[in-house]
Every structure is written in structure tokens, then in C-alpha cells.
Design a protein around this motif. Sequence first.
Motif, PDB file in Angstrom:
ATOM      1  N   ASP A  88     -30.900  31.595  43.979  1.00 17.05           N
ATOM      2  CA  ASP A  88     -29.647  31.078  43.430  1.00 17.05           C
ATOM      3  C   ASP A  88     -29.557  31.412  41.953  1.00 17.05           C
ATOM      4  O   ASP A  88     -30.577  31.476  41.269  1.00 17.05           O
ATOM      5  N   PRO A  89     -28.357  31.612  41.445  1.00 17.97           N
ATOM      6  CA  PRO A  89     -28.240  31.889  40.014  1.00 17.97           C
ATOM      7  C   PRO A  89     -28.677  30.682  39.179  1.00 17.97           C
ATOM      8  O   PRO A  89     -28.480  29.541  39.574  1.00 17.97           O
ATOM      9  N   CYS A  90     -29.291  30.962  38.048  1.00 17.03           N
ATOM     10  CA  CYS A  90     -29.794  29.905  37.162  1.00 17.03           C
ATOM     11  C   CYS A  90     -28.643  29.077  36.609  1.00 17.03           C
ATOM     12  O   CYS A  90     -27.583  29.613  36.280  1.00 17.03           O
TER      13      CYS A  90
ATOM     14  N   CYS B 243     -31.180  28.800  30.882  1.00 14.79           N
ATOM     15  CA  CYS B 243     -31.445  30.111  31.480  1.00 14.79           C
ATOM     16  C   CYS B 243     -32.018  31.101  30.483  1.00 14.79           C
ATOM     17  O   CYS B 243     -32.607  32.105  30.867  1.00 14.79           O
TER      18      CYS B 243
ATOM     19  N   ARG C 140     -18.987  33.420  35.817  1.00 15.53           N
ATOM     20  CA  ARG C 140     -19.878  34.166  36.713  1.00 15.53           C
ATOM     21  C   ARG C 140     -19.497  33.833  38.156  1.00 15.53           C
ATOM     22  O   ARG C 140     -19.525  32.681  38.561  1.00 15.53           O
TER      23      ARG C 140
ATOM     24  N   TRP D  83     -24.859  26.545  32.734  1.00 18.78           N
ATOM     25  CA  TRP D  83     -23.673  26.836  33.550  1.00 18.78           C
ATOM     26  C   TRP D  83     -23.158  25.574  34.238  1.00 18.78           C
ATOM     27  O   TRP D  83     -23.931  24.697  34.602  1.00 18.78           O
TER      28      TRP D  83
ATOM     29  N   GLU E 264     -28.132  43.311  32.997  1.00 17.55           N
ATOM     30  CA  GLU E 264     -28.565  43.637  34.365  1.00 17.55           C
ATOM     31  C   GLU E 264     -27.897  44.922  34.857  1.00 17.55           C
ATOM     32  O   GLU E 264     -28.527  45.779  35.480  1.00 17.55           O
TER      33      GLU E 264
ATOM     34  N   ILE F 280     -23.915  38.326  43.267  1.00 20.87           N
ATOM     35  CA  ILE F 280     -23.754  37.531  42.050  1.00 20.87           C
ATOM     36  C   ILE F 280     -23.258  38.462  40.953  1.00 20.87           C
ATOM     37  O   ILE F 280     -23.816  39.549  40.758  1.00 20.87           O
TER      38      ILE F 280
ATOM     39  N   VAL G 269     -19.713  34.337  42.430  1.00 25.91           N
ATOM     40  CA  VAL G 269     -20.576  34.675  43.565  1.00 25.91           C
ATOM     41  C   VAL G 269     -19.645  34.869  44.760  1.00 25.91           C
ATOM     42  O   VAL G 269     -18.766  34.038  44.991  1.00 25.91           O
TER      43      VAL G 269
END
Lengths: 428, 235
Positions: free
Chosen positions: B199-201, B205, A381, A348, A395, A389, A383
Motif C-alpha cells: 500500500d502507498p505510504c 513517508c 496521488r 497523506w 520514481e 499507484i 490509485v
Amino acid sequence: MSRRNKQSSETDSAATRRQFLKSSIAASGALVAGSSIAHAKADPAIAYVQDWTRYLGDGVNAAPYGKPSEYEKQVVRRNVEWLTASAESSVNFTPLHELDGIITPNGLCFERHHGGVAEVEPDLYRLMINGLVEEPLVFTIDDLKRFPRKNQINFLECAANSGMEWRGAQLNGCQYTHGMVHNVMYTGVPLKILLDQAGLKTNAKWVMAEGGDASGMNRSIPMFKALDDCMIAFKMTGEALRPEQGYPARLVVPGWEGNMWVKWIRRLEVGDEPWHAREETSKYTDLLENGKARRFTWEMDCKSVITNPSPQAPLKHKSGQTVITGLAWSGRGTIKRVDVSLDGGRNWIPARLDGPSLDKSLHRFYYDFDWNGEPLLLQSRAVDSTGQIQPTKTELRNARGYNSIYHNNAIQTWHLKKTGEVENVEVS
Amino acid sequence: MSKSLRAGQMMLARTVAAVVLLISLAACSAAIAAEPDKRLGLGRPATPEEIRAWDIDVRPDGMGLPEGKGNAAKGETVFAAKCAICHGDFAEGLDRWPSLAGGLDTLKTQDPVKTIGSYWPYLSTAYDYIYRAMPYGNAQSLKPNEVYSIIAYILLMNDIIQDDQFELSKTTFTSIRLPNEQNFIEDNRPDTPTLEDGDPCMKDCKPDVEVTMRARVLDVTPQGEDKEAAKGAIE
């Protein structure tokens, strides 16, 4: 003389003049049409004096209410016919892939009706407040416009936005997968001020908002929200509400599911308990894997989508400098950050947020990069300011199963191919 | 269209804050909230006749139910005349018009059928909705006796009552409970990760990424060929 007039009255002479122009250019030998050398030297868009450069255009009042360029005809709301039994209780979608910035033009805001568009005559418009109040009241639209006003920019997202994608990638285009959202500036009267006029009784805990349309749309709103940031709006982005958006007045319930934003609002009833109306029991409840269903799932979750490139907006180039852009929003606050992935969520990179970051409003993000021309799996993505998130589809399904319909805020994947074409896919 | 996606063989891998106003009442900016007791003198009182004309809502506790009564035997006739063309003779639903009966024990399946009998928590919702919105295209035209009769008929079609002479009325209405009432729970989101979970990866990932499904496989996008290939749900 304008070009339009010329076309009707002087067609012959205009054609002659154009012919003359061409032949004189050819004769001059400076630019020979069809000659590759000449083309390489000068782009005809530049080499020729275009009609719009030579002749006068339309005068000021040719379109008293302006319209988009005739070259933008494809920029329209679209529907998916097979979704519903009847167009009067149906939906169409905002063309997100054709827009930029954060404001949705009024004529492109998606529509969702349950009994068609009510064509309310403003002189016959009334707003009633009754129930647990000291004094039940009636307002005309002129009365509403005498109250102190407020402006706020908010997104409105249908809880069923992306609902068709719960079970898998289905629709090719972010207009269809994510187009049940729009973002405009509302002008109106805070609901609190209106309720104060009638005077709330001490056991006033809920407000039922009811529309004057043929579905009589009704929803229960908890008092804490009604007194917080709700309003009765009569303007959107400066002008009167469009009929399909609730003219002459609608409820604004910032950050909460679009169905609650009752259009053509005619009544507010104050009560001590919720009503459990059809749109908060049969619909807009979220069925989970175990057969239980969540109700009163009002807030819209943190979400984002890449709007360009996307299936309806392929890339026209094959490599090199490229703009990825999209939208992010959350019903719980502002967007803190957006990350973009080019490899289906393996790695990312932070995207750049640009433009105003407003509470419960769309945010615009960009990622500018040098495309090597190889296929990519694009994702975004978000936040939000509460730390939520945006989840992956896995998920979300692990948490809720496949039957929830509403509140799908999962990460979207677009497969960008070598040709520049884009497809809606799911990845491992 | 509460029918869920019925897409060929879609392979589905199952896989207030409390604000403490201690500091600065003085710092209150020029907010436009009207002072609590200050009425602005706009609007006028609603008369009792006006309130009666518009106050059509019905709540689970029976608030709002009008005087009237009906039974399923009578309801069958009204339903056949005013509802069956869309909802079917037995309230089972026709084409994509919603079904109002059936669907018991389907809520945990891949194709849940949500009806008054299988899903709705309260019967009052049927009164509230049918009077305000049905018949579709001729809303707020039914008489109370018609609504009570139709609802009795829908209850019969859902096996919630067995007697087509059972008199549904303002008095008996709240004695009827729907089977799925207990299965509604309050909103307990967020149920997916937040920053509190870390925290998001950002890097490496997952090991490798494969495309597992393509929209083109069941192309139901407008302009696509096979519009019948799938059923969606926007509800």
C-alpha cells in the motif's frame, strides 16, 4: 425594454435615471455613499437595487447559441507559442483550473492538430473500410447514423500531456502542465459493428485508422481493442463534434493515448501487421535512458492533479475553510482512491471522490480543510482499479530517465504561499 | 520541436484478462452488438477505383509501395524546391522545423536528436508519411518518382547510402534497413509501483521536504518575459 436596447436608444435617460436614484438615496440619508458607517451597515451589492434587478434582461433569442457570461472571458483554451514551429501543427490546453465536475465543455476541449482543422463538408464525408475484409464498404454520415448507437463518457489525454515537465518544473499553471486532457460523452457506433458489416478475414489482426485532414493522420490499432470498446463517434456531449474535434466523425479509443483517436476519420484498413506509421515510430515512442525506445505504449497511466488552488487559480483568502479539488483518471479502469498531501508528500490524507466513477473517465476529488495560513506543498496521488499507484517524479525518472517525453503521470507539487499565490515546484 | 528542453543551466539531479463465459450466456443483457452474420444493409461496396484513390499507406514489408523510382541526385533538386525551406538544404532542419538527418549516437545523451537516420525503425514510414503529409500545406501532391528521389536524398544525407545514383524503387526499397530498427521494445509498463508492491505510504513517508526546483526560475509560462529561455517538447 431590455437593458441592451435601452443602452442604444435611451442612453441619456438611463443615465439621468441612475443619477436620480443616487441622489435620492443620498438625500434620504439612509445610506450615504462614502460613509464608512453606512458601508459597515450594508453591502452596496445589497443596499442598491442593481440594474439587473430593476430592468428587464435580454429576451429569449438574444443568443441563439448560448455563450458563457461575459465575466468568464478568461476561461479559454490557451497555447504556448514557443512549443511548436507552426500553429497548424500545435496544441492548446484545457483550462482545468476553471472547471469543476468531470465533463469538459465542448468549446474548452484542448486541440491538437497536425495539419490544421479540416473543415469537412458533411455531404462529402465518406468512411471507407478496406483491406482484409470480405467486402470493402463505404458509408456516408447518414449511413453511420442509422446504426445502433452507444453512449460513453471517456477522457482523452494526449500522450505528451505533462511532457514539458519531464526535466523539471517548467510551466506555471495546471492548464499548461496537465491541460492536454478532456472528458466528454461520445455518441456513436461501436467499431465492431462497422467491421462486422465488411466481414473480417481470419488473419485480420490490426486496423489502421486514417484521417481526412492535411496530415492524413494514421495509427495502427490492434484488433482486440478495435473489437472491445472503440467507436466512431459523431456527437460529443449531445451535440455534433466540433470541427477541431473531428467533425463530422472521429475514432474513440477509450483509455488510450489521444493521438490514436483519429479525427475527421475517413478510412479503416484491416491488416495482419501494424503499419509503423510516423506517429507510432518517430513520435509517440518513449525513449529510455539506455537508448531503447518503447513502442505501442497505448494505455494512459493512472494520474491526478490538483486543479484548485494552482498557479493560475490562487487562493483569495489568507486562512480558514478551504477547498482543494482536482481530477484523477486512468486509462486502465476507474480511480479507486486519491490521497492529498499538504507537506510535499511526507504525510497523506484520503480525499473525497465525488460524482460518477466511470471506466476510463475523469474523476473529481475534493479535500476540505481549515488552512492555518502557512505555506503548503500540495500534492495528489491516485490509485486505479488495477492497483497502479501514481508515481513520484523521482520514481518515474528512475524507471525511464529524462527523455521519454510521453506518458508523464508523475505526482505534481504546488507551492501554496502565505499570500495565497501558488507556484509549480519540485520537492526532494 | 523534438528538441528537448534547452533551459539555461537547468540543474538536473540525476537521481487481458481472460474472461470465461461459462456461466451466463443467458444473462446476456440487451447489448447492442450486431449478431455475427447479421449485416444491416447499410453502406455500399467500395469500388476498386475508390480504394486505389484512398489506399495510400505503406508498410515495412513494402505493402502499398507504388511503381516508381528515383535517386538522390534527382532528389536533391526536388528537395531543394519543395522541402528545404523548412527542413534545410541538407535535411538538417531549420529553426524549429524538424531535422530529417543527423543525430546518430545522440539517443543516450541529454539532448537526443531523433531523425530518420538516428531514430526511425523503418524506411517505409518515410514513404507513407511524406506522401500523405508533405510538403506541409500541400499534402498528397507528390508523384511516386519524386517521393522515391527525395527519400534517396534523405538516405544520402544520413550516410545510409553513399551513391547518389543508387536507384530507390519499389523493388529495392525493402533492401534498405535503418540503423535503429533493433532498438524498439514492446511496452513493459507498469514500471512504477503498484499495490502488489504494498500500500502507498500515508505517514512520515520521508524525513524532510525541500523545494528543489521552481518553475519561476525559468518562467516560460505564456505572459512570462523570456519565451526563448526554454524549448519544450510536445511532439
